[in-house]
Design a protein around this motif. Structure first.
Motif, short mmCIF file in Angstrom:
data_model
loop_
_atom_site.label_atom_id
_atom_site.label_comp_id
_atom_site.label_asym_id
_atom_site.label_seq_id
_atom_site.Cartn_x
_atom_site.Cartn_y
_atom_site.Cartn_z
N ASP A 99 0.83 -1.21 0.00
CA ASP A 99 0.00 0.00 0.00
C ASP A 99 0.87 1.27 0.00
OD1 ASP A 99 1.12 -0.27 2.52
OD2 ASP A 99 -0.66 0.40 3.59
N LYS A 145 1.08 6.73 0.80
CA LYS A 145 0.17 5.60 0.98
C LYS A 145 -0.98 5.71 -0.02
CE LYS A 145 1.93 3.85 4.93
NZ LYS A 145 2.41 2.47 5.07
N GLY A 204 -2.73 3.43 -1.37
CA GLY A 204 -3.78 2.44 -1.17
C GLY A 204 -3.25 1.05 -1.42
N LYS A 205 -4.05 0.03 -1.12
CA LYS A 205 -3.55 -1.35 -1.25
C LYS A 205 -3.33 -1.76 -2.71
CE LYS A 205 -4.79 -5.04 1.04
NZ LYS A 205 -5.75 -6.03 1.57
#
Lengths: 120, 387
Positions: free
Chosen positions: B310, B327, B329-330
């Motif tokens: 992420d 960050k 996201g995944k």
């Protein structure tokens, strides 16, 4: 002593099978994980890549416990890592069941092509 | 008369309305649906989608030298030629059972594909996709076929690639397409997992999975053979499980320093390319997958394997320090810089979106929908060796 540890081991395997309960939301996550993360080596349709194909016909005859152990502990000398830091034994058992029954391969990716086909 | 002139002017307009260059275009692989999106980086927008490309898990692409056609290498052995100006597949062949990547020759006339099954390299005419040469990766006394990885183009109409199972590097000279000349280098190390070529086309370097270090071949001095570099970066230390094979794509290079992912470790390795010795290690957030230099070489962007995918980290190449952690996201699977590097595109697979960042301010400047995006390939690759 060996007999006792064998007994313990088989009991563990049996109990793992009995206890293999994975919540449905976790099942969705695991299916996604299998397809996309395991899929980076085994192929998204599990027909293989750097790692071998994981289709039911390919896995047929292999002991279930061996498959669960391979997922959890990895396999020395190959690129297969141990996944136990991210999965529980129950979850690895559940994944193994999906692989053996072929549930994962029945999802949306259609292999539409035929050899030499030209599409416009 | 006026009416005629007007009519002529209108006709001219309608004829030229569709004309555009491709220098600001790119494609994004949508791995789950067998589709690609065509994107443009002048205004950061999507120009549409091309369907019917088969299994694109782990797909990659190269470009024709005119920047109009992308050759897309699918996992299922599919080789598709797509016209990114008209969003359509113009040619397609299912050339093997299982493939991993490809390259286009220096003169743009040949496209090579590296295959897992059957292991080897197949070379096609870039226009017709007719088979020109078939190079099975036969090795050992039992004549087994090896999976092939790390296929790149090199000057002199060459393709260079590595054999995962055999631990060999092969150089195929395609100057005479009817007689490929193969030079084999054996015993280069266990399980080469990917390789890269320096931008000048001189050094081919394969990363090793089965042992520490990398195997380097100087293509200007083939007689010198393969040399081992960084052969002790992990000695005596416990190996970490490798959750995803790192990629060696392009060459993250700044001044005399090159940056490569350490396999299994939460580190980026720094190599001094004047002597090919380790010049440092940078602790990072997880196991690095792609370690890519901004085109000016000032910063290095790194993404990571599960369970840390992420995150993106940015390394300053002067201080060798991490200057930013993002960050998005995944499932950040890939990044691609715009041709001059002012913005970078990232695929955020699990959020089904593409994120575009300003590479100076690190602000997200755009985000749009893409279905399970993975590789991003801009047309600027058309004119770079090894991409």
């Amino acid at each position: 002593m060996t007999r006792i540890s064998l007994l313990t081991a088989s009991l563990l395997i049996v109990s793992a099978q009995c206890l293999a309960e994975v919540s449905s939301s976790r099942q969705t996550e695991l299916m996604y994980f299998l397809k996309h993360d395991c899929g980076s080596c085994h192929g998204m349709t599990l027909k293989g890549g750097l790692g071998p194909a994981l289709l039911p016909e390919r896995l047929a005859g292999k002991p279930r416990a061996l498959l669960v152990t391979t997922i959890m502990e990895g396999r020395q000398g190959t690129a297969m890592p141990p996944w136990k830091s991210m999965l529980s034994y129950d979850e690895a058992s559940w994944i193994t069941d999906q692989l053996l029954t072929g549930t994962i391969t029945q999802t949306e990716v259609a292999s539409e092509s035929t050899p030499g086909a030209l599409r416009k | 008369m006026i009416r005629l002139v007007l009519l002529f002017a209108m006709l001219l307009c309608s004829l030229t309305a569709g004309a555009r260059g491709t220098g600001d275009l790119g494609i994004v692989i949508e791995r789950a649906t067998g589709t690609v999106q065509v994107i443009e980086t002048t205004n950061n927008s999507s120009l549409g989608r091309i369907n019917g490309l088969g299994d694109l898990s782990h797909a990659s692409a190269v470009y024709s030298r005119d920047g109009r056609y992308a050759y897309i290498f699918g996992r299922d052995g599919g080789l598709s030629k797509v016209d990114i100006l008209n969003n359509k597949v113009v040619n397609r062949t299912l050339q093997s059972g299982n493939s991993i990547g490809g390259a286009i020759s220096q003169d743009g006339r040949l496209v090579a594909v590296s295959n897992y099954k059957p292991g080897g390299v197949k070379i096609f005419d870039a226009d017709s996709l007719q088979l020109v040469a078939d190079i099975p990766a036969i090795y050992g006394t039992n004549k087994q076929l090896s999976k092939v990885i790390g296929l790149v183009d090199a000057p002199g109409q060459k393709f260079v690639f590595s054999l995962w199972d055999a631990g060999e590097i092969w150089v195929a000279d395609m100057s005479d397409t009817t007689k490929p000349k193969i030079t084999k280098f054996k015993g280069i190390g266990q399980q080469p997992y990917d390789a890269l070529i320096t931008p000048d086309g001189r050094y081919y370097i394969a990363g090793l999975f089965g042992e520490d270090g990398m195997a380097m071949l100087d293509l200007w001095n083939l007689d010198a053979g393969v040399k081992r570099i960084l052969d002790n970066y992990g000695k005596g230390e416990q190996k970490l499980p490798v959750y995803k094979m790192p990629h060696l794509e392009g060459w993250a290079i700044a001044g005399n320093l090159a940056f490569v992912p350490a396999i299994g470790r939460h580190e980026v390795l720094v190599i001094d390319i004047l002597n090919w010795k380790e010049a440092g290690r940078i602790k990072v957030h997880g196991q690095p997958v792609f370690v890519m230099a901004r085109p000016d070489g000032r910063n290095i962007w790194v993404n990571f394997s599960v369970p840390n995918n992420d995150t993106l980290q940015v390394i300053d190449t002067q201080s060798l320090k991490i200057v930013k952690t993002l960050k998005p996201g995944k499932g950040v699977l890939h990044m691609e810089f715009e041709p001059r590097g002012e913005e970078v595109w990232a695929s955020v697979r699990d959020e089904d979106r593409l994120a575009v960042f300003d590479t100076e301010t690190f602000e997200q400047v755009a985000s749009f929908e893409a279905i399970k995006p993975s590789g991003i390939f801009m047309t600027s690759r058309a004119h770079r060796t090894g991409l």
